[in-house]
Design a protein around this motif. Structure first.
Motif, PDB file in Angstrom:
ATOM      1  N   LEU A  48     -18.484 -43.599-138.251  1.00 39.70           N
ATOM      2  CA  LEU A  48     -18.451 -43.129-136.867  1.00 39.70           C
ATOM      3  C   LEU A  48     -17.120 -42.466-136.553  1.00 39.70           C
ATOM      4  N   TRP A  64     -31.526 -44.496-126.832  1.00 40.91           N
ATOM      5  CA  TRP A  64     -30.317 -43.685-126.644  1.00 40.91           C
ATOM      6  C   TRP A  64     -29.313 -44.338-125.692  1.00 40.91           C
ATOM      7  N   ILE A  69     -25.134 -53.301-132.436  1.00 45.67           N
ATOM      8  CA  ILE A  69     -23.965 -53.488-133.290  1.00 45.67           C
ATOM      9  C   ILE A  69     -24.121 -54.798-134.052  1.00 45.67           C
ATOM     10  N   SER A  72     -24.953 -53.205-126.957  1.00 48.06           N
ATOM     11  CA  SER A  72     -23.940 -52.501-126.167  1.00 48.06           C
ATOM     12  C   SER A  72     -24.479 -51.151-125.708  1.00 48.06           C
ATOM     13  N   TYR A  73     -24.017 -50.719-124.556  1.00 50.72           N
ATOM     14  CA  TYR A  73     -24.355 -49.375-124.116  1.00 50.72           C
ATOM     15  C   TYR A  73     -23.705 -48.348-125.054  1.00 50.72           C
ATOM     16  N   THR A  74     -24.256 -47.161-125.066  1.00 54.77           N
ATOM     17  CA  THR A  74     -23.802 -46.173-126.048  1.00 54.77           C
ATOM     18  C   THR A  74     -22.366 -45.723-125.841  1.00 54.77           C
ATOM     19  N   SER A 134     -17.796 -43.667-130.212  1.00 60.42           N
ATOM     20  CA  SER A 134     -19.091 -43.191-129.748  1.00 60.42           C
ATOM     21  C   SER A 134     -18.896 -41.858-129.031  1.00 60.42           C
ATOM     22  N   TYR A 192     -28.836 -47.794-125.493  1.00 65.08           N
ATOM     23  CA  TYR A 192     -28.255 -48.985-126.096  1.00 65.08           C
ATOM     24  C   TYR A 192     -27.892 -48.726-127.557  1.00 65.08           C
ATOM     25  N   GLY A 193     -26.821 -49.341-127.974  1.00 63.60           N
ATOM     26  CA  GLY A 193     -26.452 -49.330-129.385  1.00 63.60           C
ATOM     27  C   GLY A 193     -26.490 -50.750-129.911  1.00 63.60           C
ATOM     28  N   VAL A 218     -23.398 -49.868-136.784  1.00 66.23           N
ATOM     29  CA  VAL A 218     -24.223 -49.480-135.640  1.00 66.23           C
ATOM     30  C   VAL A 218     -25.608 -49.130-136.168  1.00 66.23           C
ATOM     31  N   GLN A 224     -28.678 -47.263-135.438  1.00 63.47           N
ATOM     32  CA  GLN A 224     -29.125 -46.189-134.555  1.00 63.47           C
ATOM     33  C   GLN A 224     -30.650 -46.145-134.548  1.00 63.47           C
ATOM     34  N   GLN A 265     -24.953 -46.868-139.615  1.00 64.28           N
ATOM     35  CA  GLN A 265     -23.629 -46.267-139.756  1.00 64.28           C
ATOM     36  C   GLN A 265     -22.546 -47.318-139.675  1.00 64.28           C
TER      37      GLN A 265
END
Length: 435
Positions: free
Chosen positions: A281, A236, A241, A103-105, A111, A238-239, A57, A59, A276
């Motif tokens: 995680l 914050w 990956i 992807s959304y958080t 998560s 969106y993540g 991920v 960040q 990460q």
């Protein structure tokens, strides 16, 4: 031999009374301590439904007005979106990256967020209070090669292969096997409905998937967006990956990424925060949610109970062996070997533990029936899957009971063997002379 040992234990019931009471208390205590350890361990060994190896991920963060690097001219939705797309394209162009997902958080394992919804099989079910299935929801942007299923390594439940995204992702969704089995697994092409009565077509069914390592697979539906929205909060919401190609040296990639790629991701008001792994995680969430501390506490309590039994059995049989030196000497003088002498004391310990545990067993069963066996604290809507042993009361109780009894017996036998072996090594003439 067993009858003789039983008579001997009965004749020495006063001397055995205190260790017997300790065995009763520890049997109950040990069972209640092992119960959550068994459940959490069993849940963790359930297949996660994705491949965490080589999965990261990225960040991101965003500067605000209080930061000297904040650029006010870049603080609008369209420029924020353009900056974010530049970051995404830089990531996907890295030679080590095989696939990626926007992807959304709440839409990646371990998560901090969790999103849920209500899924109905047909419009008639919407009017019924019990006509829905509560499901977890994932969302990702299925655009410019962003593919959550390819990045996570999630597979089709029927073929075991990759899940193919439809050309038109609008009003389509993928669902997990757990969600599909509330109706039938053959649901591809059928429509399901949300609480707002909007319908989506099922584009595919993927294998059951775990959002948390210590939890069980929850019914899951994955929605696909055709674009991302622009906002200063995108970092914050969106993540990013990424999955590495097979054979890539992860350590070398991390060093290069942090040194070379990370600084290039500072575009507009966005900046690279950290990289990460999914394993990191998982460890972070386990620590923050209290799972790590809970397991440590349970192991500490179990160790304390084991230590009490060990010291109790050593002390009891040490005194008993010293008091029976003459008997041991006579047995040795008549040809009994060390193994025979040790075996007699071990059988005595086995009978003590077994009788104490058997006496406590009805109370344990009553405790489990009234208070329930340990379960994870999940959503009230969650329906445990009966395929897992930890969700079936009889099998759950039996396994925890066997584990508790086995651990108790092993420790008791070790604690008995030490003084028994010491006594068995005493020469017959020395033992008889001391008496």
């Amino acid at each position: 031999m067993l009858k003789m040992i039983f008579n001997q234990l009965w004749n020495q019931r006063r001397q055995n009374g205190w260790i017997f009471m300790e065995l009763l208390v520890v049997s109950f205590f040990l069972w209640t301590v092992i119960d959550p350890i068994y459940v959490l361990t069993a849940n963790r060994h359930i297949d996660s439904g994705y491949r965490p190896e080589g999965l990261y991920v990225v960040q991101m963060g965003a500067y605000n007005e209080s930061n000297a690097l904040y650029n006010k001219e870049q603080d609008n939705d369209s420029l924020s979106k353009a900056a974010y797309w530049r970051i995404v394209r830089l990531l996907r162009q890295q030679p080590e990256v095989k696939s990626y997902s926007i992807s959304y958080t709440w839409a990646f394992p371990n998560s901090r967020s969790w999103s849920g919804t209500q899924i109905y099989a047909d419009t008639a079910s919407i009017s019924r209070e019990d006509g829905y299935v509560h499901a977890q929801r994932y969302d990702f942007a299925a655009v410019e090669g962003s593919n959550l299923f390819a990045a996570y390594g999630m597979t089709d439940v029927r073929t075991g292969g990759e899940l193919k995204l439809p050309e038109d992702v609008r009003h389509r969704a993928f669902i997990s096997e757990r969600l599909a089995r509330f109706g039938t697994i053959d649901v591809v092409g059928r429509k399901v409905y949300e609480y707002n009565k909007e319908d989506v077509e099922v584009a595919g069914v993927f294998r059951d998937y775990k959002h948390r390592d210590y939890e069980q697979p929850y019914p899951l539906i994955v929605y696909m967006d055709t674009d991302i929205y622009g906002s200063k909060y995108m970092a914050w919401d969106y993540g990013l990956i990424i999955r590495l190609k097979d054979g890539v040296d992860a350590d070398a990639f991390e060093r290069r990424f942090k040194k070379e790629v990370g600084p290039m991701l500072s575009i507009g008001n966005f900046y690279f925060d950290k990289l990460q792994t999914f394993s990191e995680l998982s460890d972070t969430y386990a620590a923050q949610s209290g799972m790590t501390n809970k397991l440590r506490l349970q192991y500490a309590l179990a160790s304390f109970a084991v230590l009490c039994i060990f010291l109790g059995m050593v002390g009891t049989f040490w005194i008993r062996c010293n008091a029976r030196r003459q008997e041991i000497g006579l047995m040795a003088s008549m040809g009994a070997g060390r193994k025979t002498i040790c075996r007699q004391f071990l059988v005595e310990a086995w009978m003590l533990v077994t009788v104490a545990f058997a006496v406590m067993l009805p109370l344990l069963l009553h405790h489990a029936w009234v208070n329930g066996v340990y379960v994870m604290e999940m959503e009230d809507y969650f329906v445990p899957n009966p395929d897992y042993w930890q969700n079936r009361f009889g099998m759950h109780f039996l396994l925890v009971t066997v584990l508790s009894y086995s651990l108790l017996l092993v420790v008791a036998l070790i604690g008995t063997y030490i003084p028994a072996y010491r006594a068995a090594r005493t020469l017959p003439a020395e033992a008889l002379r001391d008496e």
